[in-house]
Structures are given as structure tokens and as C-alpha cells.
Scaffold this motif. Structure first.
Motif, mmCIF file in Angstrom:
data_model
loop_
_atom_site.group_PDB
_atom_site.id
_atom_site.type_symbol
_atom_site.label_atom_id
_atom_site.label_comp_id
_atom_site.label_asym_id
_atom_site.label_seq_id
_atom_site.Cartn_x
_atom_site.Cartn_y
_atom_site.Cartn_z
ATOM 1 N N ILE A 97 0.846 -1.189 0.000
ATOM 2 C CA ILE A 97 0.000 0.000 0.000
ATOM 3 C C ILE A 97 0.883 1.241 0.000
ATOM 4 C CG2 ILE A 97 -1.852 1.204 1.211
ATOM 5 C CD1 ILE A 97 -2.667 -1.585 0.348
ATOM 6 N N LYS A 98 0.648 2.153 -0.969
ATOM 7 C CA LYS A 98 1.305 3.462 -0.965
ATOM 8 C C LYS A 98 0.427 4.405 -0.151
ATOM 9 C CE LYS A 98 2.942 5.003 -4.868
ATOM 10 N NZ LYS A 98 3.033 5.356 -6.296
ATOM 11 N N TYR A 99 1.029 5.133 0.785
ATOM 12 C CA TYR A 99 0.237 5.996 1.649
ATOM 13 C C TYR A 99 0.974 7.291 1.966
ATOM 14 C CZ TYR A 99 3.195 4.004 5.302
ATOM 15 O OH TYR A 99 4.259 3.584 6.049
ATOM 16 N N THR A 100 0.218 8.245 2.478
ATOM 17 C CA THR A 100 0.729 9.548 2.886
ATOM 18 C C THR A 100 0.179 9.859 4.261
ATOM 19 O OG1 THR A 100 0.709 10.291 0.595
ATOM 20 C CG2 THR A 100 0.805 11.997 2.274
ATOM 21 N N TYR A 101 1.017 10.397 5.122
ATOM 22 C CA TYR A 101 0.531 10.871 6.413
ATOM 23 C C TYR A 101 1.274 12.146 6.803
ATOM 24 C CZ TYR A 101 4.592 8.749 8.727
ATOM 25 O OH TYR A 101 5.852 8.407 9.113
ATOM 26 N N ASN A 102 0.632 12.941 7.632
ATOM 27 C CA ASN A 102 1.198 14.208 8.077
ATOM 28 C C ASN A 102 1.717 14.046 9.496
ATOM 29 O OD1 ASN A 102 0.423 15.520 5.697
ATOM 30 N ND2 ASN A 102 -1.622 15.860 6.495
ATOM 31 N N SER A 103 3.019 14.252 9.669
ATOM 32 C CA SER A 103 3.602 14.240 11.008
ATOM 33 C C SER A 103 3.768 15.686 11.462
ATOM 34 C CB SER A 103 4.939 13.504 11.006
ATOM 35 O OG SER A 103 5.899 14.236 10.279
ATOM 36 N N GLU A 104 4.368 15.868 12.627
ATOM 37 C CA GLU A 104 4.580 17.222 13.115
ATOM 38 C C GLU A 104 5.533 18.005 12.218
ATOM 39 O OE1 GLU A 104 5.299 14.538 15.235
ATOM 40 O OE2 GLU A 104 3.366 14.562 16.255
ATOM 41 N N LEU A 105 6.465 17.305 11.576
ATOM 42 C CA LEU A 105 7.493 17.971 10.780
ATOM 43 C C LEU A 105 7.083 18.199 9.333
ATOM 44 C CD1 LEU A 105 10.547 15.930 12.110
ATOM 45 C CD2 LEU A 105 9.717 18.150 12.902
ATOM 46 N N SER A 106 6.528 17.189 8.679
ATOM 47 C CA SER A 106 6.217 17.321 7.249
ATOM 48 C C SER A 106 5.238 16.241 6.816
ATOM 49 C CB SER A 106 7.506 17.210 6.426
ATOM 50 O OG SER A 106 8.040 15.916 6.553
ATOM 51 N N GLU A 107 4.928 16.272 5.515
ATOM 52 C CA GLU A 107 4.096 15.225 4.927
ATOM 53 C C GLU A 107 5.017 14.115 4.426
ATOM 54 O OE1 GLU A 107 0.585 16.227 2.466
ATOM 55 O OE2 GLU A 107 1.711 15.167 0.909
ATOM 56 N N ILE A 108 4.718 12.884 4.780
ATOM 57 C CA ILE A 108 5.606 11.762 4.477
ATOM 58 C C ILE A 108 4.889 10.774 3.571
ATOM 59 C CG2 ILE A 108 6.907 9.856 5.468
ATOM 60 C CD1 ILE A 108 7.147 11.580 8.010
ATOM 61 N N ASN A 109 5.543 10.401 2.458
ATOM 62 C CA ASN A 109 5.048 9.368 1.544
ATOM 63 C C ASN A 109 5.864 8.108 1.785
ATOM 64 O OD1 ASN A 109 3.276 11.142 0.222
ATOM 65 N ND2 ASN A 109 4.952 11.910 -1.030
ATOM 66 N N ASP A 110 5.194 6.969 1.829
ATOM 67 C CA ASP A 110 5.897 5.717 2.100
ATOM 68 C C ASP A 110 5.117 4.555 1.496
ATOM 69 O OD1 ASP A 110 7.898 4.124 3.021
ATOM 70 O OD2 ASP A 110 7.421 4.357 5.148
ATOM 71 N N ILE A 111 5.730 3.369 1.505
ATOM 72 C CA ILE A 111 5.105 2.145 1.014
ATOM 73 C C ILE A 111 5.128 1.133 2.152
ATOM 74 C CG2 ILE A 111 5.264 0.265 -0.647
ATOM 75 C CD1 ILE A 111 6.585 2.207 -2.573
ATOM 76 N N SER A 112 4.011 0.473 2.380
ATOM 77 C CA SER A 112 3.891 -0.486 3.481
ATOM 78 C C SER A 112 4.484 -1.830 3.097
ATOM 79 C CB SER A 112 2.415 -0.668 3.833
ATOM 80 O OG SER A 112 1.785 -1.404 2.805
ATOM 81 N N GLY A 113 4.398 -2.762 4.033
ATOM 82 C CA GLY A 113 4.763 -4.144 3.764
ATOM 83 C C GLY A 113 3.635 -4.840 3.026
ATOM 84 N N CYS A 114 3.666 -6.152 3.003
ATOM 85 C CA CYS A 114 2.654 -6.928 2.286
ATOM 86 C C CYS A 114 1.373 -7.045 3.107
ATOM 87 C CB CYS A 114 3.185 -8.322 1.987
ATOM 88 S SG CYS A 114 4.558 -8.317 0.857
ATOM 89 N N TYR A 115 0.248 -6.869 2.439
ATOM 90 C CA TYR A 115 -1.058 -7.046 3.064
ATOM 91 C C TYR A 115 -1.943 -7.865 2.141
ATOM 92 C CZ TYR A 115 0.142 -3.697 6.614
ATOM 93 O OH TYR A 115 0.745 -3.078 7.658
ATOM 94 N N LEU A 116 -2.942 -8.491 2.721
ATOM 95 C CA LEU A 116 -3.869 -9.340 1.993
ATOM 96 C C LEU A 116 -5.139 -8.549 1.737
ATOM 97 C CD1 LEU A 116 -3.569 -12.253 1.128
ATOM 98 C CD2 LEU A 116 -4.794 -12.932 3.159
ATOM 99 N N LEU A 117 -5.515 -8.386 0.477
ATOM 100 C CA LEU A 117 -6.698 -7.624 0.091
ATOM 101 C C LEU A 117 -7.698 -8.536 -0.599
ATOM 102 C CD1 LEU A 117 -4.948 -4.508 -1.482
ATOM 103 C CD2 LEU A 117 -5.871 -4.705 0.810
ATOM 104 N N SER A 118 -8.969 -8.293 -0.337
ATOM 105 C CA SER A 118 -9.991 -9.055 -1.047
ATOM 106 C C SER A 118 -10.153 -8.462 -2.442
ATOM 107 C CB SER A 118 -11.319 -9.022 -0.280
ATOM 108 O OG SER A 118 -11.924 -7.765 -0.418
ATOM 109 N N PRO A 119 -10.762 -9.183 -3.369
ATOM 110 C CA PRO A 119 -10.916 -8.671 -4.727
ATOM 111 C C PRO A 119 -11.818 -7.440 -4.807
ATOM 112 C CG PRO A 119 -11.441 -11.016 -4.633
ATOM 113 C CD PRO A 119 -11.208 -10.563 -3.246
#
Length: 138
Positions: A97-119
Motif C-alpha cells: 500500500i502506498k500511503y501519505t501521512y502528516n507528522s509534526e514535521l512534514s508530509e511523508i510518503n511511504d510504502i507499506s509491507g505486504c497485506y492481503l486484500l480481497s478482490p
């Protein structure tokens, strides 16, 4: 929407029930008939691999509980899904999963580990929380 889970728990059960136990049972029959141990060793190998995957799932759940209690919680916004087509468990898709979150310092873009998604999971319907250690410098 269902909780997104890591693939290790289901994959471990599938390997044990699909490969480990049947090979072990066939190996026991062959061992008592003509002393062949190949299937017996193969079954034990698959059972051990399945147990290792189940142990990894338990460790991940334990780490998440610790982070929920002690870590900082941020709401993250899912911006994309990267499917991993090599790993499928039934109709479920393994993806990062590619995601974005806002911390106290800045906006951070990152990629998660593996997750199981339904169709039926779509990017628009996914939302999650991220937990970070309080003394994390990254």
C-alpha cells in the motif's frame, strides 16, 4: 470493510494443511511399507515452513499491540495499491500500500509491507492508521 491482514497467517495454514499434513501422512504409509522416508521428510519440511509463517504472524500481531499502546498514531491516506502478482491466496491478492501521512514535521510518503486484500477492496475505500515509536528518528 474488513480489516486488512498480512498474508503470513493464511499462507502458513494453507501450506500446513495443503502440503505438510498430506505429505506427512503419505510418508508415514510409505515408511511402514517399504522404509522410504522421502515423503516423510518433505511433509516435515512443509509443516516447519508453515509453523514459521504462523510464528511470524503472531510476532507481527504482538508488535502491533505494543505499538498501539506506546506509539504515536497517525491517520494515513491511501494513495495507491501495488499488487504482488506472484503471491495469491485463493481470491485474495497480496499487495503493498502506498500511503501519505502528516507528522509534526512534514508530509511523508511511504510504502507499506505486504497485506492481503480481497478482490472487492478499492483504493477509495481503504483507510488506515499508522503507529510509530515515540523515539523513532526516521
Amino acid at each position: 470493510m474488513e480489516v486488512i491482514e498480512t498474508p503470513w497467517n493464511r499462507l502458513g495454514k494453507f501450506i500446513e494443511l495443503g502440503f505438510g499434513i498430506p505429505f506427512f501422512i503419505v510418508g508415514l504409509f510409505w515408511f511402514f511399507q517399504d522404509r522410504s522416508v522421502a515423503f516423510l521428510y518433505n511433509g516435515v519440511l512443509w509443516i516447519v515452513v508453515g509453523l514459521i509463517l504462523l510464528l511470524k504472524a503472531k510476532i507481527d500481531k504482538y508488535k502491533l499491540k505494543i505499538l498501539e499502546k506506546e506509539g504515536l498514531c497517525y491517520e494515513r491516506f491511501v494513495t495507491g495499491v501495488i499488487p504482488i502478482n506472484m503471491i495469491r491466496i485463493g481470491n485474495y491478492l497480496t499487495a503493498r500500500i502506498k500511503y501519505t501521512y502528516n507528522s509534526e514535521l512534514s508530509e511523508i510518503n511511504d510504502i507499506s509491507g505486504c497485506y492481503l486484500l480481497s478482490p472487492w477492496d478499492r483504493v477509495e475505500n481503504l483507510s488506515a492508521r499508522i503507529y510509530i515509536k515515540k523515539k523513532n528518528n526516521k
